[in-house]
Each structure stands twice: as C-alpha cells, then as structure tokens.
Motif scaffolding. Structure first.
Motif, PDB file in Angstrom:
ATOM      1  N   VAL A  66       0.845  -1.422  -0.043  1.00 14.20           N
ATOM      2  CA  VAL A  66       0.093  -0.017  -0.010  1.00 14.20           C
ATOM      3  C   VAL A  66       1.041   1.227   0.132  1.00 14.20           C
ATOM      4  O   VAL A  66       0.513   2.184  -0.710  1.00 14.20           O
ATOM      5  CB  VAL A  66      -0.746  -0.075   1.107  1.00 14.20           C
ATOM      6  CG1 VAL A  66      -1.946   1.268   1.346  1.00 14.20           C
ATOM      7  CG2 VAL A  66      -2.186  -1.150   1.045  1.00 14.20           C
ATOM      8  N   ALA A  67       1.849   1.268   0.697  1.00 10.34           N
ATOM      9  CA  ALA A  67       2.834   2.519   0.890  1.00 10.34           C
ATOM     10  C   ALA A  67       3.587   2.409  -0.350  1.00 10.34           C
ATOM     11  O   ALA A  67       3.986   3.750  -0.809  1.00 10.34           O
ATOM     12  CB  ALA A  67       3.816   2.306   2.191  1.00 10.34           C
TER      13      ALA A  67
ATOM     14  N   PRO B 244       0.931   3.721  -4.426  1.00 11.34           N
ATOM     15  CA  PRO B 244      -0.420   4.592  -4.026  1.00 11.34           C
ATOM     16  C   PRO B 244      -1.262   4.601  -5.333  1.00 11.34           C
ATOM     17  O   PRO B 244      -2.515   4.822  -5.317  1.00 11.34           O
ATOM     18  CB  PRO B 244       0.127   5.931  -3.569  1.00 11.34           C
ATOM     19  CG  PRO B 244       1.643   5.742  -4.127  1.00 11.34           C
ATOM     20  CD  PRO B 244       2.096   4.427  -3.996  1.00 11.34           C
TER      21      PRO B 244
ATOM     22  N   TYR C 228      -3.270   1.008  -4.945  1.00  4.57           N
ATOM     23  CA  TYR C 228      -4.108   0.783  -3.696  1.00  4.57           C
ATOM     24  C   TYR C 228      -4.650   2.272  -3.231  1.00  4.57           C
ATOM     25  O   TYR C 228      -3.749   2.547  -2.576  1.00  4.57           O
ATOM     26  CB  TYR C 228      -3.291  -0.426  -2.915  1.00  4.57           C
ATOM     27  CG  TYR C 228      -2.808  -1.193  -3.472  1.00  4.57           C
ATOM     28  CD1 TYR C 228      -3.620  -2.252  -3.865  1.00  4.57           C
ATOM     29  CD2 TYR C 228      -1.383  -1.657  -3.616  1.00  4.57           C
ATOM     30  CE1 TYR C 228      -3.127  -3.554  -4.374  1.00  4.57           C
ATOM     31  CE2 TYR C 228      -1.031  -2.807  -4.178  1.00  4.57           C
ATOM     32  CZ  TYR C 228      -1.806  -3.720  -4.587  1.00  4.57           C
ATOM     33  OH  TYR C 228      -1.210  -5.052  -5.162  1.00  4.57           O
ATOM     34  N   ASP C 229      -5.665   2.640  -3.598  1.00  4.22           N
ATOM     35  CA  ASP C 229      -6.048   3.927  -3.339  1.00  4.22           C
ATOM     36  C   ASP C 229      -6.616   3.887  -1.934  1.00  4.22           C
ATOM     37  O   ASP C 229      -7.333   2.860  -1.786  1.00  4.22           O
ATOM     38  CB  ASP C 229      -7.074   4.338  -4.430  1.00  4.22           C
ATOM     39  CG  ASP C 229      -8.205   3.074  -4.558  1.00  4.22           C
ATOM     40  OD1 ASP C 229      -7.991   2.126  -4.806  1.00  4.22           O
ATOM     41  OD2 ASP C 229      -9.642   3.839  -4.251  1.00  4.22           O
ATOM     42  N   ILE C 230      -6.490   4.819  -1.204  1.00  2.00           N
ATOM     43  CA  ILE C 230      -6.700   4.894   0.152  1.00  2.00           C
ATOM     44  C   ILE C 230      -7.389   6.223   0.241  1.00  2.00           C
ATOM     45  O   ILE C 230      -7.080   7.296   0.001  1.00  2.00           O
ATOM     46  CB  ILE C 230      -5.800   4.851   1.040  1.00  2.00           C
ATOM     47  CG1 ILE C 230      -4.894   3.434   0.959  1.00  2.00           C
ATOM     48  CG2 ILE C 230      -6.281   5.119   2.688  1.00  2.00           C
ATOM     49  CD1 ILE C 230      -5.712   2.517   1.319  1.00  2.00           C
TER      50      ILE C 230
ATOM     51  N   ASN D 187      -0.840   6.997   1.696  1.00  2.00           N
ATOM     52  CA  ASN D 187      -0.675   5.760   1.814  1.00  2.00           C
ATOM     53  C   ASN D 187       0.683   5.519   2.611  1.00  2.00           C
ATOM     54  O   ASN D 187       0.540   4.381   3.476  1.00  2.00           O
ATOM     55  CB  ASN D 187      -0.255   5.082   0.368  1.00  2.00           C
ATOM     56  CG  ASN D 187      -1.640   4.962  -0.598  1.00  2.00           C
ATOM     57  OD1 ASN D 187      -2.524   5.920  -0.402  1.00  2.00           O
ATOM     58  ND2 ASN D 187      -1.694   3.956  -1.068  1.00  2.00           N
TER      59      ASN D 187
ATOM     60  N   PHE E 262      -7.906   0.578   7.304  1.00  3.34           N
ATOM     61  CA  PHE E 262      -7.684   0.616   5.725  1.00  3.34           C
ATOM     62  C   PHE E 262      -9.094   0.955   5.422  1.00  3.34           C
ATOM     63  O   PHE E 262      -9.829   0.225   5.457  1.00  3.34           O
ATOM     64  CB  PHE E 262      -6.977  -0.431   5.156  1.00  3.34           C
ATOM     65  CG  PHE E 262      -5.428  -0.726   5.409  1.00  3.34           C
ATOM     66  CD1 PHE E 262      -4.705  -0.311   4.464  1.00  3.34           C
ATOM     67  CD2 PHE E 262      -5.090  -1.318   6.398  1.00  3.34           C
ATOM     68  CE1 PHE E 262      -3.103  -0.169   4.670  1.00  3.34           C
ATOM     69  CE2 PHE E 262      -3.663  -1.408   6.505  1.00  3.34           C
ATOM     70  CZ  PHE E 262      -2.777  -0.972   5.564  1.00  3.34           C
TER      71      PHE E 262
END
Length: 438
Positions: free
Chosen positions: A190-191, A194, A197-199, A204, A215
């Motif tokens: 995730v980090a 980005p 994997y959209d947060i 992220n 999450f």
C-alpha cells in the motif's frame, strides 16, 4: 433502585456509575455475555478529539486501563479518518465487564429479554421480562434504557424517530476476523504503490508503520473484482488491525433497509451478511496483498446495528450543532467523531468533520412525556445525521456514565430525572474524571 436494560458499552458504564453510590442496581442483558458492540471486532472510536485531545475519560477510560493491564487493549492512536482508534480484545471485554459488575455489587441477569414497560400514569415503574423462567416483572425507582433500540421508551409510549427522513436506517454489518495475514506485505504494498492501492483521505505512507490503523479504500480493487464477476455489497474495502500482528477485522457486509427491531428482518440480515462475507473473503484473498493465505478466524456473535429508533428528547441534537462545535449549559459529554454516514441506500459512505468537538446536552437523554426513564447509547435524541457521529462506542460509554450518575442523583435528591440539577450531575461526573471543555 436503578434498573439498567442492555449490557452494551452504554449499559456497562451506566450500571457501574449508578452503583458507585451504594444503590441497589440490576443490569439485564438478553445475550449470555456483557459488552454488546465491544465484542464484535470493532475498535473503540472517539476517545480522542479532532485536535488530538482526549475528550472521553472517566469510567470509559478506567475500563480501557483495566484491559490494557491485561494486554487486552491498545493506546488511543490518532487517526486522520476516525479521530482515534483503540483496539480491544473482545473476550477480555466480557470478562472485565462482569468483574466490574461483581465489584460494584451490580446484580446481573443474562439470557433475559425485555418484553414491556410498566407504567403508572406517565412514569415508568419497571419492566416485564421474558426468560426460561417465564414472564416476570422487575420494579425500580429509575430505569435506564441502554437497549440501543429504545425498546423501553418505545413500549412506554415515548415519542420516537426512526432512520432518516424516509424512515430508512443506516445498514448493519456482520464483522469477521482473518488471521494469517502477511501484514508486512500488506503495509509495504500500500505504501509503495499508491497508484494501485487507493486509500480514502489518508496518505498511503501512513500505513507502513506497524501500528493500529483502519484501511478504508481500495475502490480500484473493488471495481476490478466486480468487472471479474465478484458480487460485493460496498464501494470501499474496510478492514482494521486486531490485537495479534496477523489479525485483521473486516467491515464490509451490508444489508440496506433491514429493520433490526423486527426479528424476521434481523434474521434475514444475518443470513445475507454471512453469504456476503464468503464473497468478501474470496475477494480479499484475490485482490488485496497479504491476504493470499489468510483464513477466517472468528465471526462476530451478531450484526453491528448502526441505527434504529431514537427518542424525541427534551432537546434533539442536530448536525449543525456538531459542525458548529455547539456548547450547552447542560453538557454531560463531549464528542468529536465525524458524521460517518453509511448510506441507507446504496453501498457507499460519507464523512463530514467538525472543526474540533461538540457538547452533548443532558436533555438528549430525557424522553418527552415519560418520567422515571433515562436513555443512553445510540437511542438518544439526535437527528439521523447527528447520530452518525455520536453512535460510536466511546461517546456511547460516556453517555452511559452520565445516565447512571443521573439516575443515582435523582434518587438521592428525590426528584424526577428531567428536574435534576444538572450542575450537581456535572460536578459528580467531574469527580470521576469526565472531560468538559473550559
């Protein structure tokens, strides 16, 4: 002296607070354990305010301290999305709650259902319950409704609201935990990516650290899964840390339009959520890094209900009060959690933040037209949107403490709850360490 119905976050605090002055207190709970939503896998949200100040203290903090002494709770971690997270061990909650009730001399009655309210004129004098022993009456000088659904207030004839302006509540969710998650792989993926994997809302990189978090996002992954034929009930992926390093609790099932006060609908909701969770597990293992070899460890003992009935109290807290950081002379709790609205129709969610924190007035706990009764928890007097903020567990616990203290004071002063000198209540709460804004 005091009868508390409902042994969830508000009810536990109410019973403990009422018993603190040596009164005879009984706590009635329909399930075989205490804790309510504290036992379904959710973190406790709302101990910290928008600016990082701890705004929920008193008995709720004492409860967390006892859990932490057993290694069964985390620190209050600031969170840009949910203000703060406090991870707890669900089984230790049950044990700790019963220990506190025993220490305080509270008589606990499990496996016992509320059936009706006993009224004399406009005053509640007790309740009728059903259990394996049959139908019985429990009389009390003061009754505290911590049922979550306002069951006592409703049966007593108090004015009630339900859901939004169309009578549709926020949808329930059946939580479950997964173990065997490669948490390092998840966090780094995730980090590092980005773009993939959209947060929602939070950068992220925030999630790389080995710390408590939730999450919320992965909308792109949901879209890809749906295009591949997966049937998912929500627009976002939501899961959060558990107490173990490889443990994550999943909050993604959703059944719109379910009335949790109707057992037939409640039952159907549980069945639908269980079916949805099978598909959600399949999705997580296929689309979220770190879940490839994970397995379902536990399923919550019941659906988490966000909203049903609310009393019409002496004051109705509104979303404008929240956004304007309202202050009230009769404040009995302070909250700051955002308006976190799981849409009654559709699969999305909206969040709206207040700039700091807001007061909850005592009048929100007092139903119109009915004496001898006070409420606490998510059945208090608020609008649909205001409840989307104040419904979470830390504020619910604070409201329970206030209701328990008010019940004890009303007996001591021999006055109706609505006529109580709130200044005395505030002083009593301050003596327990409850936070009030200067």
């Amino acid at each position: 002296d005091v009868l508390v119905v409902g042994g969830g976050p508000a009810g536990i605090m109410a019973a403990e607070a009422a018993a603190g002055d040596g009164l005879r207190v009984m706590l009635v709970e329909s399930r075989g354990f205490l804790g309510g939503n504290l036992t379904i896998g959710l973190p406790v949200l709302g101990f910290l305010g928008h600016k990082g100040t701890q705004i929920i203290k008193g008995l709720p903090q004492n409860f967390i301290d006892r859990l932490r002494a057993r290694g069964a709770a985390s620190e209050h971690r600031p969170c840009a999305l949910h203000m703060s997270l406090t991870i707890i061990d669900e089984e230790e909650v049950k044990r700790t709650a019963l220990e506190i009730m025993e220490e305080k001399g509270v008589e606990v009655l499990l496996y016992t259902f509320f059936a009706d309210a006993i009224r004399e004129g406009d005053a509640v004098k007790g309740v009728v319950v059903e259990s394996k022993a049959g139908r019985e009456a429990i009389l009390a000088k003061t009754v505290i409704d911590c049922t979550g659904d306002g069951d006592i207030a409703y049966r007593a004839g108090a004015p009630m609201n339900y859901g939004n302006e169309k009578g549709i509540p926020q949808p329930p969710t059946l939580m479950f935990s997964m173990r065997g998650v490669d948490s390092r792989k998840l966090r780094d993926a995730v980090a590092d990516h980005p773009d993939v994997y959209d947060i929602d809302f939070i950068p992220n990189e925030f999630f790389r650290a080995d710390d408590n978090c939730t999450f919320v996002g992965f909308r792109n992954q949901i879209k890809k899964a749906r295009e591949a034929g997966y049937k998912l009930p929500v627009e976002r992926t939501i899961f959060m840390t558990g107490m173990a390093p490889d443990e994550w609790w999943v909050n993604m099932s959703r059944v719109n339009g379910i009335d949790a006060t109707d057992p037939a609908q409640y039952t159907q909701g549980e069945i639908i959520c269980a079916e949805q969770n099978e598909e959600i597990v399949r999705y997580l293992k296929a689309y979220i890094p770190g879940f490839e070899n994970a397995y379902v460890d536990r399923v919550a003992p019941f659906m988490g209900i966000r909203e049903t009935r609310r009393i019409v109290g002496e004051y109705i807290l509104t979303e404008d009060d929240i956004f304007n950081c309202a202050r009230f002379d009769d404040v009995i709790a302070v909250a700051s959690y955002p308006v976190d609205l799981h849409h009654p129709v559709g699969g999305d969610c909206s969040l709206y933040w207040c700039p700091d924190c807001y007061d909850i007035p005592y009048r929100c706990l007092i139903p119109q037209k009915i004496d001898g009764l006070i409420v606490a928890g998510r059945n208090v007097s608020m609008t649909h949107l205001a409840l989307a903020s104040a419904r979470v567990m830390a504020p619910a616990m604070a409201l329970g403490e206030a209701a328990g203290k008010a019940a004890a004071l009303s007996i001591e002063e021999n006055v109706e709850l609505r006529d109580l000198d709130v200044r005395k209540l505030q002083e009593s709460l301050k003596a327990e360490g409850v936070y009030f804004r200067e």
